[in-house]
Design a protein around this motif. Structure first.
Motif, mmCIF file in Angstrom:
data_model
loop_
_atom_site.group_PDB
_atom_site.id
_atom_site.type_symbol
_atom_site.label_atom_id
_atom_site.label_comp_id
_atom_site.label_asym_id
_atom_site.label_seq_id
_atom_site.Cartn_x
_atom_site.Cartn_y
_atom_site.Cartn_z
ATOM 1 N N ILE A 103 28.303 60.293 7.349
ATOM 2 C CA ILE A 103 27.430 60.784 8.422
ATOM 3 C C ILE A 103 26.952 62.192 8.098
ATOM 4 C CG2 ILE A 103 27.334 61.423 10.860
ATOM 5 C CD1 ILE A 103 29.451 59.169 11.330
ATOM 6 N N SER A 104 27.881 63.038 7.661
ATOM 7 C CA SER A 104 27.516 64.409 7.289
ATOM 8 C C SER A 104 26.544 64.417 6.120
ATOM 9 C CB SER A 104 28.780 65.200 6.939
ATOM 10 O OG SER A 104 28.468 66.496 6.506
ATOM 11 N N ALA A 105 26.787 63.551 5.133
ATOM 12 C CA ALA A 105 25.902 63.483 3.956
ATOM 13 C C ALA A 105 24.521 62.982 4.343
ATOM 14 C CB ALA A 105 26.533 62.583 2.894
ATOM 15 N N LEU A 106 24.452 62.051 5.280
ATOM 16 C CA LEU A 106 23.145 61.573 5.745
ATOM 17 C C LEU A 106 22.357 62.698 6.412
ATOM 18 C CD1 LEU A 106 24.056 58.042 7.140
ATOM 19 C CD2 LEU A 106 22.255 58.539 5.459
ATOM 20 N N ALA A 107 23.057 63.531 7.174
ATOM 21 C CA ALA A 107 22.381 64.674 7.809
ATOM 22 C C ALA A 107 21.791 65.599 6.752
ATOM 23 C CB ALA A 107 23.360 65.435 8.694
ATOM 24 N N GLN A 108 22.538 65.837 5.683
ATOM 25 C CA GLN A 108 22.029 66.700 4.619
ATOM 26 C C GLN A 108 20.871 66.043 3.872
ATOM 27 O OE1 GLN A 108 26.172 67.034 3.147
ATOM 28 N NE2 GLN A 108 25.756 69.211 2.909
ATOM 29 N N THR A 109 20.953 64.721 3.725
ATOM 30 C CA THR A 109 19.910 63.999 2.987
ATOM 31 C C THR A 109 18.600 63.944 3.776
ATOM 32 O OG1 THR A 109 21.635 62.633 1.970
ATOM 33 C CG2 THR A 109 19.372 61.822 1.836
#
Length: 875
Positions: free
Chosen positions: A562-568
């Motif tokens: 979820i955190s990585a999706l926000a960054q992506t």
């Protein structure tokens, strides 16, 4: 001071002095002594404030065979505290109490000296007392130096340590008194001068004698003497420092040449303390210290040499000669194993090479030594070029060579093959070398090795033998090097393909730690927008992998994805791009996680995702999907059982509140000057500047619209629910936001007068009749109507019904005026309670005295009724 304490203390003294008395909890005596110490520091004379202490001390000591050891130790310390002032010392001496209390012979004859508690009390009492020359005179005349020196090597390490500090205290006290008297040009009595001289000479000679190693029995004594010396040299003035060094330098040099490994660390502490202190006017002394350091960096066992060199580098001395010497010692193991000739031709290194090679042939020794060398290489690369034995880029090459050896590739090394075999498969060396390689990403000239680093890390990430921690460190090291190198032209197409392949492979690894590390890497790489596209292509590849990870059975992986999706997705949010069908599906999935996921990690990550999205959104109109989701996210988050989820929900509500009211006259979104100790920070969320559309609100209709928006989005109910939450961080955050809203909106809307007419220019909201709302109702003084009469209370559609206090009951719901609620919650008083820490209850000296009295009475009962349990609640 509390008068009641003065009245109660005599009874406490009676309880403690009673023959056979003891306390089940010794900490109460420590607290009592702390209180007395605080009073003394405030200038209170203990004997004047509590005359009963003058009778208490001799009573306890004279009852010593029957007195409890902890009470006796407390009495020794208390006597020292009272004697720390000249007046207190004078009164006690008039009653011969210092002689009585500090006579070690008395305690030995009573059979109590064998108790470490008594010996500790004796030492600490004397140390507290030694604050003036009269106390020193007593110490010398009573010949207490000898028993103190004996305790210096006591079998109890606690006693020996206390004696060490006492010895240092005495010498530093004599130094301080001498320097003060000289600066004030005072005429010091001959007897006082003799006392200073007696103590200084005796202790210096004792230290000199103790350093001589004449057998294993003297090893502990030498170790203790070195501890005192290190302590003294680090704090002594020039005169005392020179005197100490002149006295012990021969013994120190003799001790250094014995190469006794057990004393290496203590010796290095002494040499460093001598080297660190300001240089002496005696050139010969400075040379002696430099000579000692050179000997320690040139002789001894390899492990001792490594420790000595590392200790010297960590000390930060600006001594290029010895820094270069230390660097050569630490780089020698890398030179031997890699064969990269890091040291060139150097006589010192050549002399140490053979014993080091023998040492590295043992596997455990080799691994330990290599890790010690690696840990210091980053600091070595930062040294001045004049001190460095080789260019930093060569050191980076040596670390790469080590990592290849650990991975079983010995073909690239021309070093000692036997030692190199010890490193094969060593996870400890791999992890240490990867940490160092990560730090070396910023080293001078190291960037030319980017392709080589990339290739090596791909091998590690592909290797089936790599441990999860090794893989995690490989990802982090790769990110460090990619971030440090703006020019990625050396990365070939094949290396890019290898990276895409390995990420796709590891995101499906059977070990959740590996999957988690891979997902984190994808997020971090996405944060480097251009770099991510260069290495992985467009965002579709990353988003696809991360969406799959949302289904992972491990909550850590789901949270990381979820955190990585926000960054992506951050770049598309900043640009205000229209939502795609894929994003709509993703938001739906996040709502499911927030409402159904059993683990708090994932639910926290969802809130952080929306916080990041809202922070980056240029305007509400450009993020319609986000604004449509806000009410549901706030409602679900505020009802969560995890306090961190609720705090994140309040953070999201705060962002919405700031966005809606931005530009309002008198409104401030500045954080508090004193953040709460339990405040949650979002580690995985970008620290981004809020982009807000500033508006200036003029009319009442605009203000009503602002409040209506907050009510419609559920912000107001979220804040009210948070205010009465059982978790203090949640309540504190909600209270602060409600106060901010009250102080900025209500004065403009209502003015200075309370408005309660039906046509007030206000905004109302419905307050539920159950759950957290019941507590809010109690605060507001709203009573629930009789259920049988509910239908008769009010017609919800009838606005003509008079209201009381801005409140209108509508069945189970109660409609309340927002501004009236904000003004009636008592937020200021509530904030003062919420900002107190969990141990804010006042722990008074009176409470302590009562605890001791209670424990004493219970102890008396215990003696008569053996089955009775004693419980003491001493803060």
């Amino acid at each position: 001071m509390d008068r009641e304490c003065v009245t109660v203390l005599p009874r406490v003294c009676e309880v403690l002095a009673a023959s056979g008395s003891s306390l089940p909890d010794d900490t109460s005596l420590e607290k009592l002594l702390d209180w007395f110490t605080a009073l003394t520091k405030d200038g209170v004379s203990l004997l004047e404030a509590f005359p009963c202490l003058l009778d208490f001390i001799p009573t306890v000591v004279n009852n010593s065979p029957a007195s409890d050891a902890s009470i006796l130790s407390f009495t020794l310390k208390l006597t020292g505290l009272i004697s720390a002032t000249e007046n207190g010392f004078k009164v006690l001496q008039e009653h011969s109490l210092c002689d009585l209390v500090f006579d070690p012979q008395r305690w030995q004859e009573a059979g109590l000296w064998k108790d470490p508690c008594i010996r500790i009390g004796w030492i600490q009492g004397l140390r507290t007392m030694l604050q003036h020359s009269k106390a020193l005179g007593f110490f010398v005349q009573a010949d207490l130096i000898e028993p103190l020196l004996h305790l210096h090597t006591d079998t109890s390490l606690f006693v020996a340590s206390a004696a060490n500090h006492m010895l240092a205290h005495i010498l530093l006290f004599c130094q301080s008194e001498n320097s003060q008297n000289n600066s004030k040009h005072l005429t010091v009595p001959v007897e006082t001068k003799q006392n200073y001289s007696t103590v200084t000479v005796k202790l210096c000679e004792y230290l000199k004698k103790s350093l001589v190693l004449d057998g294993t029995s003297a090893l502990f004594q030498s170790h203790q003497a070195l501890k005192v010396l290190a302590l003294l040299l680090s704090r002594a003035g020039p005169d005392l420092r020179d005197r100490l060094l002149l006295t012990v330098s021969d013994s120190l040099e003799e001790l250094v040449t014995t190469n006794c490994s057990q004393l290496t660390r203590s010796l290095m502490d002494v040499v460093q303390a001598a080297h660190s202190s300001s240089k002496s006017e005696h050139h010969a002394l400075n040379q002696r210290v430099d000579r000692l350091l050179s000997i320690m960096l040139n002789t001894g066992k390899p492990a001792d040499l490594s420790y000595t060199a590392a200790a010297f580098l960590r000390s930060g001395h600006d001594d290029c000669v010895h820094k270069a010497q230390a660097a050569r010692v630490l780089l020698l193991p890398l030179d031997i194993i890699t064969g990269l000739s890091l040291l060139g031709q150097n006589s010192t290194a050549d002399k140490l090479r053979l014993p080091m090679m023998e040492y590295l042939k043992s596997k455990s020794s080799c691994i330990s030594m290599i890790c010690a060398s690696l840990a210091n290489t980053p600091q070595i690369t930062l040294m001045d070029p004049d001190c460095l034995p080789c260019p930093p880029v060569l050191i980076v090459s040596a670390v790469l060579s080590l990592l290849r050896l650990c991975n079983g590739d010995g073909s690239s090394s021309s070093g000692c093959a036997e030692a190199g075999r010890n490193l094969i498969g060593s996870g400890k060396v791999q992890k240490c070398a990867l940490d160092v390689l990560s730090v070396l990403s910023n080293s001078s000239g190291g960037k030319v090795l980017l392709a080589e680093v990339f290739t090596l890390l791909m091998q590690y990430l592909n290797s089936p033998a790599s441990e999860p921690t090794v893989l995690q460190k490989s990802y982090r090291t790769l990110m460090k090097w990619i971030s440090a190198c703006a020019d990625l032209s050396s990365i070939t197409d094949q290396l890019r393909k290898d990276l895409i392949q390995v990420v796709g492979k590891r995101v499906c690894d059977v070990r959740w730690e590996v999957r988690d590390s891979t997902v984190e890497f994808l997020g971090h790489l996405a944060g480097l927008c251009d770099t991510s596209e260069v290495l992985l292509g467009d965002r579709c590849f990353t988003v696809s992998l991360l969406k799959e990870a949302l289904q992972d059975p491990e909550s850590y992986v789901r949270a990381s994805s979820i955190s990585a999706l926000a960054q992506t997705l951050a770049p598309s949010w900043q640009q205000g791009a229209a939502p795609t069908q894929e994003q709509v599906e993703l938001v739906s999935r996040l709502h499911e996680i927030l409402s159904q996921d059993t683990e708090g990690f994932s639910r926290r990550a969802v809130l952080q995702y929306f916080i990041t999205w809202f922070s980056l959104c240029p305007s509400p109109t450009s993020c319609s999907l986000l604004m449509q989701s806000m009410h549901a996210v706030l409602s679900q988050g505020s009802a969560d059982l995890d306090w961190e989820v609720k705090v994140h929900t309040l953070e999201l509500a705060e962002l919405l509140m700031d966005r809606v009211i931005s530009g309002l006259r008198g409104y401030s979104n500045e954080p508090g000057a004193h953040p709460h100790p339990y405040a949650v920070t979002s580690n995985k969320v970008f620290k981004l500047q809020l982009h807000s559309e500033a508006h200036t609100w003029d009319g009442e209709s605009d203000l009503v619209g602002v409040l209506s928006t907050l009510v419609d989005q559920g912000v107001f109910l979220v804040l009210l629910g948070g205010l009465v939450d059982c978790d203090r961080p949640v309540g504190l955050k909600a209270c602060q936001l409600l106060m901010r809203l009250r102080d900025s909106v209500c004065p403009l809307l209502l003015g200075d007068q309370r408005v309660s007419a039906p046509d007030e220019p206000g905004v109302s909201c419905e307050l539920p009749g159950c759950g957290w709302a019941q507590e809010v109702r109690k605060i507001l003084g709203i009573e629930d109507a009789d259920p049988a009469q509910k239908s008769d209370v009010v017609d919800p559609g009838d606005d003509r019904k008079p209201e009381q206090g801005g409140v209108r009951d509508e069945g189970c719901m109660v409609r309340v005026s927002v501004c009236e609620v904000l003004r009636s919650l008592g937020l200021d008083a509530r904030l003062s309670v919420l900002t107190q820490s969990s141990d804010h209850v006042h722990n008074s000296p009176m409470s302590l005295l009562q605890d001791i009295l209670t424990a004493g009475s219970r102890n008396t009962q215990l003696n008569s009724e053996p089955g009775l349990e004693v419980i003491v609640d001493c803060y």
